[in-house]
Design a protein around this motif. Sequence first.
Motif, PDB file in Angstrom:
ATOM      1  N   LYS A   1       0.853  -1.218   0.000  1.00  0.00           N
ATOM      2  CA  LYS A   1       0.000   0.000   0.000  1.00  0.00           C
ATOM      3  C   LYS A   1       0.876   1.252   0.000  1.00  0.00           C
ATOM      4  O   LYS A   1       0.605   2.220  -0.722  1.00  0.00           O
ATOM      5  CB  LYS A   1      -0.885   0.017   1.254  1.00  0.00           C
ATOM      6  N   THR A   2       1.918   1.230   0.821  1.00  0.00           N
ATOM      7  CA  THR A   2       2.820   2.398   0.885  1.00  0.00           C
ATOM      8  C   THR A   2       3.463   2.645  -0.474  1.00  0.00           C
ATOM      9  O   THR A   2       3.525   3.784  -0.954  1.00  0.00           O
ATOM     10  CB  THR A   2       3.942   2.164   1.915  1.00  0.00           C
ATOM     11  N   GLN A   3       3.952   1.561  -1.086  1.00  0.00           N
ATOM     12  CA  GLN A   3       4.658   1.724  -2.369  1.00  0.00           C
ATOM     13  C   GLN A   3       3.700   2.190  -3.453  1.00  0.00           C
ATOM     14  O   GLN A   3       4.067   3.020  -4.300  1.00  0.00           O
ATOM     15  CB  GLN A   3       5.329   0.405  -2.784  1.00  0.00           C
ATOM     16  N   LEU A   4       2.469   1.675  -3.441  1.00  0.00           N
ATOM     17  CA  LEU A   4       1.498   2.120  -4.454  1.00  0.00           C
ATOM     18  C   LEU A   4       1.154   3.589  -4.247  1.00  0.00           C
ATOM     19  O   LEU A   4       0.970   4.340  -5.211  1.00  0.00           O
ATOM     20  CB  LEU A   4       0.248   1.249  -4.412  1.00  0.00           C
ATOM     21  N   GLY A   5       1.094   3.992  -2.954  1.00  0.00           N
ATOM     22  CA  GLY A   5       0.858   5.410  -2.666  1.00  0.00           C
ATOM     23  C   GLY A   5       1.970   6.282  -3.203  1.00  0.00           C
ATOM     24  O   GLY A   5       1.756   7.344  -3.795  1.00  0.00           O
ATOM     25  N   LEU A   6       3.195   5.804  -3.045  1.00  0.00           N
ATOM     26  CA  LEU A   6       4.359   6.549  -3.556  1.00  0.00           C
ATOM     27  C   LEU A   6       4.319   6.621  -5.075  1.00  0.00           C
ATOM     28  O   LEU A   6       4.646   7.651  -5.678  1.00  0.00           O
ATOM     29  CB  LEU A   6       5.664   5.853  -3.132  1.00  0.00           C
ATOM     30  N   LEU A   7       3.914   5.510  -5.698  1.00  0.00           N
ATOM     31  CA  LEU A   7       3.846   5.467  -7.162  1.00  0.00           C
ATOM     32  C   LEU A   7       2.806   6.451  -7.675  1.00  0.00           C
ATOM     33  O   LEU A   7       3.027   7.167  -8.666  1.00  0.00           O
ATOM     34  CB  LEU A   7       3.509   4.042  -7.616  1.00  0.00           C
ATOM     35  N   LYS A   8       1.671   6.527  -6.951  1.00  0.00           N
ATOM     36  CA  LYS A   8       0.603   7.465  -7.350  1.00  0.00           C
ATOM     37  C   LYS A   8       1.114   8.904  -7.237  1.00  0.00           C
ATOM     38  O   LYS A   8       0.891   9.740  -8.132  1.00  0.00           O
ATOM     39  CB  LYS A   8      -0.591   7.245  -6.418  1.00  0.00           C
ATOM     40  N   LYS A   9       1.847   9.167  -6.158  1.00  0.00           N
ATOM     41  CA  LYS A   9       2.390  10.529  -5.974  1.00  0.00           C
ATOM     42  C   LYS A   9       3.390  10.855  -7.062  1.00  0.00           C
ATOM     43  O   LYS A   9       3.416  11.971  -7.598  1.00  0.00           O
ATOM     44  CB  LYS A   9       3.038  10.606  -4.590  1.00  0.00           C
ATOM     45  N   GLU A  10       4.197   9.858  -7.404  1.00  0.00           N
ATOM     46  CA  GLU A  10       5.208  10.087  -8.466  1.00  0.00           C
ATOM     47  C   GLU A  10       4.537  10.379  -9.794  1.00  0.00           C
ATOM     48  O   GLU A  10       4.996  11.238 -10.561  1.00  0.00           O
ATOM     49  CB  GLU A  10       6.082   8.844  -8.628  1.00  0.00           C
TER      50      GLU A  10
END
Lengths: 303, 346
Positions: free
Chosen positions: A70-79
Amino acid sequence: MALTVTLLSSAFIHSRCCRHRVLYPFLGPLLTDSVSKLYSSYRRPGSLPEKTPSWQKFDFSFKKGVDVLKTQLGLLKKETKDHLIGPEGRPLNEYMLEQTRVVWVFRSQEDLNKWVISSDVEIGGKSEVYLKLGRNNQAALLYGTLNTEVPRDGETKYSGYCSMRSKPLVGSFAKKKYYDWSNFNSLYLRVRGDGRPWMVNISTDPYFSHHKDDLYNYFMFTRGGPYWEEIKIPFSKFFLSSRGRIQDDQHPLWLDKISTLGFTLGDKVDGPFQLEIDFIGLINDRAHTEEFAYETYERNPRV
Amino acid sequence: MNPHAKLICTLSLITGSTITISSNHWVMAWTGLEINTLAIIPLISKSHHPRAVEASIKYFLVQAAASALLLFSSMSNAWTTGQWDITQLTNPTSCLLLTAAIAIKLGLAPFHFWFPEVLQGTSLTTALLLSTVMKFPPMTILFMTSSSLNPTMLTTLALISATLGGWMGLNQTQTRKILAFSSISHMGWMAVIIIYDPKLSILTFYLYVLMTAAVFLSLNTTKTLKLSTMMTSWTKTPVLNATLMLALLSLAGLPPLTGFMPKWLILQELTKQEMTVTAVIISMLSLLGLFFYLRLAYYATITLPPNSANHMKQWHINKHTNPMTAILTSLSTTLLPLSPMMLTSI
């Protein structure tokens, strides 16, 4: 990984009982009497002994895996959103028009966590280094004691260094990210030292392993007074070194792919040291027109 | 660089390209590609900067792997059919392997990761060679084998290239990387039409070479390696700055510039082949690149920066401006009225 280790070690054990003639040429190295491991067991004097094998350190918790995902997907969305805005998440006009930028500022523990400190303890030395927030949380204080006593392991000749290095930028799913400092030509530091000479190291994290120890260095001479200093170091002054050895073939630092910045103290003087850093920034010094300070003569002149 | 070494490298490039484009036998085509790879390595690592050496190693590894895959595909075709003729590629596995090998050679997505890094590590002149001359032999091989290639795979590669070329090019701040992603996008456009109209693909390639050469030579004159230099180059060469913008917009495919012609003809051909969905998708994806170029043109020409140029190389131009810059820039912006001639010939 665990399966491979078990298979290889069991192959060695079982090879003594069943030796197939067909497989003999393939199992040759496993049928010898010498025991060899997949990795070296030499341990540096300063490092702790490893008792648990690496494959036992994994935590197979499902909930933790889901949280990390979930954290990594959140980071990907922000990127992805930042990508739509402009380079490094800021609008393009801001990138094109900026002349100064503050990259690291020390106001909280979170800012300190972006840095890693190390000293010659990792090779068996006795120097100490600590990093904490300064008075009123207005600066970072790097302090400690330098000790040039050489560790008695029979191979080390010199000792006595302490350093602070920024952690490399990491994107979503542990992708490597780099700083793009191509708009600027000088490093701007607001520091308060103790008169000791420091070395500023910039690493560009090259792709291939034969360049992995390449660093661009320059010196930072601090004054030691009660007043803050603003030191400007142009990037054209940085010289190339590899594993501490200055290279004969010098090349300018390329600013489009910077990985880490570090400060090292290794002036061969025993005793305490202290460096306060308010912020580290970049400036596009319009008065500085030098492209590169070294080896600007033509090396193969036409006769 | 030593003039003898430079001469040998240049002649080897010409020889390698000629061998490949004029060959009928797979081994000769492979030989030409290998000669090209080996000849350009010293040119890429000419400055001996660690990044240039890194670029040359990456280029060599990628191209050698692609050449080996190409040879393997031709060998598997020879194993099943008993002949090495380039135009007689009939084995389906060989066709797939060949498509993958050529995609790696050309930098088609998803085999494109090496291209921006290699272009960023080299000088502008070598980057021009990598984008134009080095792409010619693989394009020729695609042209010669176009009847045997898998349409689904090529269309997929083309759409992914157009997507990634546009998306990744959005926030680039280094001019060589911008042109690398523009190249990936153009290769996508060429790959989508190669089966249905190979001549149109070659026309697209020629026009792409024309426009890319114009842009690279203009950038080389002002030594523009990053966007901030482009913004302040108007003080020294205002007209070149303006024509560079027009050439970049032509690369993006904006009418009434030359770059619009191949895109229009490709969309027309795709519609004739009843691939309207593909045509719509690929034209939408090229809007990403167009957006970026328009934004760049706005900031580089209409916005006045609050500073003067202190970039040394912009005040001292050591070599004379290449006259080809003017010719290529003019051609890359004014050839659209020739479209009726193209419509009749392809």
